[in-house]
Design a protein around this motif. Structure first.
Motif, PDB file in Angstrom:
ATOM      1  N   UNK A  68      -3.985   6.846  13.987  1.00 27.37           N
ATOM      2  CA  UNK A  68      -2.644   7.293  13.602  1.00 27.37           C
ATOM      3  C   UNK A  68      -2.536   7.544  12.104  1.00 27.37           C
ATOM      4  N   UNK A  69      -3.672   7.535  11.413  1.00 30.12           N
ATOM      5  CA  UNK A  69      -3.662   7.755   9.972  1.00 30.12           C
ATOM      6  C   UNK A  69      -3.084   6.598   9.200  1.00 30.12           C
ATOM      7  N   UNK A  70      -3.177   5.396   9.750  1.00 28.18           N
ATOM      8  CA  UNK A  70      -2.556   4.225   9.129  1.00 28.18           C
ATOM      9  C   UNK A  70      -3.572   3.124   8.859  1.00 28.18           C
ATOM     10  N   UNK A  71      -4.752   3.496   8.385  1.00 31.87           N
ATOM     11  CA  UNK A  71      -5.771   2.517   7.997  1.00 31.87           C
ATOM     12  C   UNK A  71      -5.640   2.299   6.495  1.00 31.87           C
ATOM     13  N   UNK A  72      -4.842   1.286   6.092  1.00 32.75           N
ATOM     14  CA  UNK A  72      -4.490   1.092   4.694  1.00 32.75           C
ATOM     15  C   UNK A  72      -4.964  -0.266   4.189  1.00 32.75           C
ATOM     16  N   UNK A  73      -5.085  -0.364   2.860  1.00 33.78           N
ATOM     17  CA  UNK A  73      -5.401  -1.657   2.252  1.00 33.78           C
ATOM     18  C   UNK A  73      -4.145  -2.529   2.239  1.00 33.78           C
ATOM     19  N   UNK A  74      -4.341  -3.822   2.006  1.00 31.52           N
ATOM     20  CA  UNK A  74      -3.197  -4.735   1.938  1.00 31.52           C
ATOM     21  C   UNK A  74      -2.239  -4.298   0.830  1.00 31.52           C
ATOM     22  N   UNK A  75      -2.792  -3.945  -0.330  1.00 29.87           N
ATOM     23  CA  UNK A  75      -1.948  -3.471  -1.420  1.00 29.87           C
ATOM     24  C   UNK A  75      -1.194  -2.214  -1.059  1.00 29.87           C
ATOM     25  N   UNK A  76      -1.856  -1.333  -0.324  1.00 31.65           N
ATOM     26  CA  UNK A  76      -1.238  -0.081   0.101  1.00 31.65           C
ATOM     27  C   UNK A  76      -0.140  -0.348   1.129  1.00 31.65           C
ATOM     28  N   UNK A  77      -0.372  -1.265   2.039  1.00 32.40           N
ATOM     29  CA  UNK A  77       0.644  -1.619   3.031  1.00 32.40           C
ATOM     30  C   UNK A  77       1.903  -2.165   2.359  1.00 32.40           C
ATOM     31  N   UNK A  78       1.713  -2.992   1.311  1.00 31.27           N
ATOM     32  CA  UNK A  78       2.888  -3.550   0.641  1.00 31.27           C
ATOM     33  C   UNK A  78       3.675  -2.467  -0.095  1.00 31.27           C
ATOM     34  N   UNK A  79       2.957  -1.484  -0.682  1.00 29.66           N
ATOM     35  CA  UNK A  79       3.620  -0.427  -1.444  1.00 29.66           C
ATOM     36  C   UNK A  79       4.276   0.604  -0.538  1.00 29.66           C
ATOM     37  N   UNK A  80       3.577   1.020   0.515  1.00 23.02           N
ATOM     38  CA  UNK A  80       4.101   2.070   1.388  1.00 23.02           C
ATOM     39  C   UNK A  80       4.858   1.528   2.585  1.00 23.02           C
ATOM     40  N   UNK A  81       4.515   0.314   3.005  1.00 27.08           N
ATOM     41  CA  UNK A  81       5.147  -0.248   4.191  1.00 27.08           C
ATOM     42  C   UNK A  81       6.314  -1.157   3.873  1.00 27.08           C
ATOM     43  N   UNK A  82       6.022  -2.290   3.216  1.00 29.34           N
ATOM     44  CA  UNK A  82       7.077  -3.266   2.964  1.00 29.34           C
ATOM     45  C   UNK A  82       8.167  -2.722   2.051  1.00 29.34           C
ATOM     46  N   UNK A  83       7.783  -1.898   1.062  1.00 32.86           N
ATOM     47  CA  UNK A  83       8.807  -1.366   0.154  1.00 32.86           C
ATOM     48  C   UNK A  83       9.762  -0.402   0.852  1.00 32.86           C
ATOM     49  N   UNK A  84       9.408   0.061   2.044  1.00 32.35           N
ATOM     50  CA  UNK A  84      10.357   0.885   2.801  1.00 32.35           C
ATOM     51  C   UNK A  84      11.623   0.084   3.097  1.00 32.35           C
ATOM     52  N   UNK A  85      11.475  -1.238   3.302  1.00 28.47           N
ATOM     53  CA  UNK A  85      12.646  -2.095   3.531  1.00 28.47           C
ATOM     54  C   UNK A  85      13.493  -2.175   2.259  1.00 28.47           C
ATOM     55  N   UNK A  86      12.825  -2.267   1.115  1.00 28.64           N
ATOM     56  CA  UNK A  86      13.544  -2.285  -0.162  1.00 28.64           C
ATOM     57  C   UNK A  86      14.342  -1.005  -0.349  1.00 28.64           C
ATOM     58  N   UNK A  87      13.743   0.142  -0.045  1.00 33.74           N
ATOM     59  CA  UNK A  87      14.439   1.407  -0.226  1.00 33.74           C
ATOM     60  C   UNK A  87      15.477   1.646   0.864  1.00 33.74           C
ATOM     61  N   UNK A  88      15.321   1.027   2.032  1.00 32.64           N
ATOM     62  CA  UNK A  88      16.372   1.069   3.043  1.00 32.64           C
ATOM     63  C   UNK A  88      17.631   0.406   2.503  1.00 32.64           C
ATOM     64  N   UNK A  89      17.458  -0.768   1.897  1.00 30.43           N
ATOM     65  CA  UNK A  89      18.596  -1.469   1.295  1.00 30.43           C
ATOM     66  C   UNK A  89      19.164  -0.659   0.134  1.00 30.43           C
ATOM     67  N   UNK A  90      18.279  -0.031  -0.665  1.00 32.82           N
ATOM     68  CA  UNK A  90      18.747   0.804  -1.778  1.00 32.82           C
ATOM     69  C   UNK A  90      19.596   1.964  -1.259  1.00 32.82           C
TER      70      UNK A  90
END
Length: 443
Positions: A68-90
């Motif tokens: 699915x094109x989602x083979x990411x590093x842990x750092x990449x997951x935090x930047x592209x994945x978890x920060x989506x929650x931050x920008x949802x709140x924003x």
């Protein structure tokens, strides 16, 4: 109502519903900011300890679903994945500001928007001037443009300042406009290799998300799978996946229907905001702030054009931009500063806004991916944020006696009825006050 608010003092007493909303939002941001500070300290200690190799190994470990094109590093997951929650709140906060907050009318929006825009333009200009003088890279021009309100509020909590609600709300509004600017910059300037089919799917998902909101469909089982799908399609489409978060935040309905105790946006913010502030942003900081603090790195911050431009942009540019923008906007709109405050208070907030941690680190990673310059820019963001925090502490602590008096006056509830006495006195002296308050709450 717009005319009444336009004539009210700048940084004066907030309407009660707005003060309550700001207080709730800032309470979570403050706690999250303290966790963020702790995560940044852990990252720095870990990355500069004998176990630094383990830090790098964990940060660079890959996992996901390659098909699915989602083979990411842990750092990449935090930047592209978890920060989506931050920008949802924003996105939700931006929507709230546009519907019921300071940005809902041109009269109330003009001053904070002008201040925020100047607070983005001047740092970018100073960065470009710095790197141009030394033939450096212009790629990091957007790094010093962002304000990290959680980090700033954590500094205020550590200092035990008693800033009045209006000053905190002004800082929050500046950060909301900053976040919008950062989102637009990420979407426009850090987009590459577009996959039009994936983007079409993401926009179709957003259209469905909008239709579900319009149809008043409730239930997390509709929105969570749809939100994850939109995020994945946006990422594979070549647009930074955090744009998906803010897009969904802007779509969520912020007004209550009859019989509803809270709007969908308020319910989502109540659930996601603690996760964003307490987990997503600190996890990003843990794997983004782990930079070397060796002598050569620290020297490079003040001798290499790119990191030096970031430091000057955040510490000097933010202060000059926000203060000058606020002052000129106030003169242009003939806004009258709250007589209990002084322009020194605006200066202190302007310096505090030079703390540009989370979004600045994210843009730094995008501007200088996996490079030595990128590491130096990260170190520059950390150093500039510390400098801004120390300078703001010196300025704001000098005025804390004034802040404490104002804070106590606007918080006093002698009859314990849940409404601060200052609002009841205002209602008694102004027959139109209750009408305005009920109108504002109905929105």
């Amino acid at each position: 109502m717009a005319g009444t608010r336009a004539r009210s003092p700048f940084l004066g007493l907030l309407p009660l519903p707005e003060r309550q909303a700001v207080t709730r939002a800032l309470r979570t941001e403050t706690v999250g900011g303290l966790v963020l500070l702790a995560a940044a300290v852990v990252a720095l200690v870990w990355a500069n300890s004998p176990w630094s190799a383990a830090y790098t190994s964990v940060r660079d470990f890959h996992f996901g679903i390659p098909a699915l094109g989602l083979d990411l590093s842990v750092g990449h997951w935090t930047a592209d994945g978890l920060l989506a929650a931050f920008f949802l709140v924003a996105g939700i906060e931006l929507k709230r500001e546009l519907v019921v907050g300071e940005l809902r009318t041109p009269a109330t929006a003009a001053l904070p928007v002008i201040a925020a825009l100047c607070g983005m333009a001047v740092p970018a200009a100073l960065y470009l001037a710095t790197v141009s003088a030394s033939d450096g890279s212009r790629a990091g021009w957007a790094v010093p443009m962002a304000t990290d309100v959680a980090f700033a509020l954590a500094v205020l909590a550590v200092l035990s300042t008693h800033l009045p609600a209006a000053l905190r709300a002004f800082l929050l509004t500046l950060a909301v406009v900053d976040d919008l600017g950062a989102i637009l910059i990420i979407a426009v300037f850090f987009t590459s290799g577009l996959n039009l089919w994936a983007l079409a799917g993401a926009f179709a998902g957003l259209a469905l998300f909008y239709a579900l909101q319009r149809a008043r469909v409730r239930g997390w089982w509709w929105y969570v799978p749809l939100g994850v799908t939109i995020w994945a399609l946006m990422y594979n489409g070549g647009v930074h996946a955090t744009v998906a978060g803010v897009s969904m935040g802007l779509i969520l309905r912020t007004t209550r229907d009859q019989g509803e105790t809270a709007s969908p946006a308020a319910r989502v913010a109540h659930l996601v905001h603690p996760l964003s502030a307490g987990i997503a942003v600190p996890m990003f900081a843990l794997f983004a702030a782990g930079v070397s603090v060796s002598g050569p790195t620290l020297a490079a911050v003040f001798t290499s054009p790119e990191p030096l431009g970031v430091v000057i942009g955040l510490v000097v540019g933010k202060t000059l931009g926000i203060f000058a923008g606020t002052y000129l906007a106030a003169r242009f709109t003939r806004a009258r500063l709250n007589p209990d405050l002084a322009w020194a208070d605006v200066l202190g907030l302007s310096v505090l806004a030079g703390i540009g941690f989370t979004v600045a680190l994210l843009i730094g990673e995008l501007a200088f991916p996996a490079s030595e310059t990128g590491e130096h820019v990260k170190a520059a963001v950390l150093i500039a944020s510390v400098i801004a925090a120390v300078l703001a502490a010196l300025l704001l602590r000098r005025r804390n006696t004034v802040y404490r008096r104002l804070w106590e006056a606007e918080s006093l509830d002698a009859d314990a009825d849940g409404i601060p006495d200052v609002y009841q006195r205002a209602a008694a002296s102004s027959p139109d006050h209750h009408t305005e308050e009920r109108s504002h709450d109905a929105r």
